[in-house]
Design a protein around this motif. Structure first.
Motif, short mmCIF file in Angstrom:
data_model
loop_
_atom_site.label_atom_id
_atom_site.label_comp_id
_atom_site.label_asym_id
_atom_site.label_seq_id
_atom_site.Cartn_x
_atom_site.Cartn_y
_atom_site.Cartn_z
N GLU A 93 23.99 61.66 23.67
CA GLU A 93 24.18 60.21 23.50
C GLU A 93 23.24 59.67 22.42
N GLU A 94 22.02 60.18 22.40
CA GLU A 94 21.06 59.74 21.38
C GLU A 94 21.53 60.14 19.98
N GLU A 95 22.01 61.37 19.85
CA GLU A 95 22.51 61.82 18.55
C GLU A 95 23.70 60.98 18.10
N ALA A 96 24.60 60.67 19.02
CA ALA A 96 25.77 59.86 18.68
C ALA A 96 25.36 58.45 18.26
N ARG A 97 24.40 57.88 18.97
CA ARG A 97 23.94 56.54 18.61
C ARG A 97 23.30 56.53 17.23
#
Length: 128
Positions: A41-45
């Protein structure tokens, strides 16, 4: 070499955070039982901000990570993980001082992260 458009000049700030923050932030959030903050999720954000966002979005992302770090330090304490995140954020805010238009905001955040780092140093034995 083509110069980057003014609106994209902040993108030089992102590489360290892109590499270092997703897993570290996920670990901070997991320790605090905060849902929906896995490394994926952090990478996508981060990707969404870098590809489609603006500098203000990037700064907001980093402010949110600083507040997560502060919650972590308050609950868990000063450990290597928190120190790593604080160092990455500090490096970012020092560089951000060079981006025109948001210097005051960058200085405020640099000061807040410096306070977290001071807390670490206050608890380390003197190694002189």
């Amino acid at each position: 070499m083509t110069e980057a458009p003014a609106r994209d000049r902040w993108l030089f700030l992102t590489p360290e955070a892109e590499v270092e923050l997703p897993a570290a932030v996920a670990a901070l959030a997991a320790a605090l039982d905060e849902p929906d903050r896995g490394a994926g999720e952090e990478e996508a954000r981060l990707e969404a901000i870098i590809v489609r966002g603006r500098y203000g979005d990037w700064l907001e992302y980093l402010r949110e990570r600083r507040t997560l770090l502060e919650r972590y330090v308050d609950r868990v304490g000063e450990d290597a993980l928190a120190g790593h995140v604080a160092d990455v954020l500090m490096n970012h805010w020092l560089l951000a001082l060079t981006v025109p238009g948001h210097e005051a905001e960058a200085e405020t955040e640099r000061t807040r992260v410096a306070e977290v780092l001071r807390r670490f140093r206050a608890h380390r034995p003197d190694r002189s």
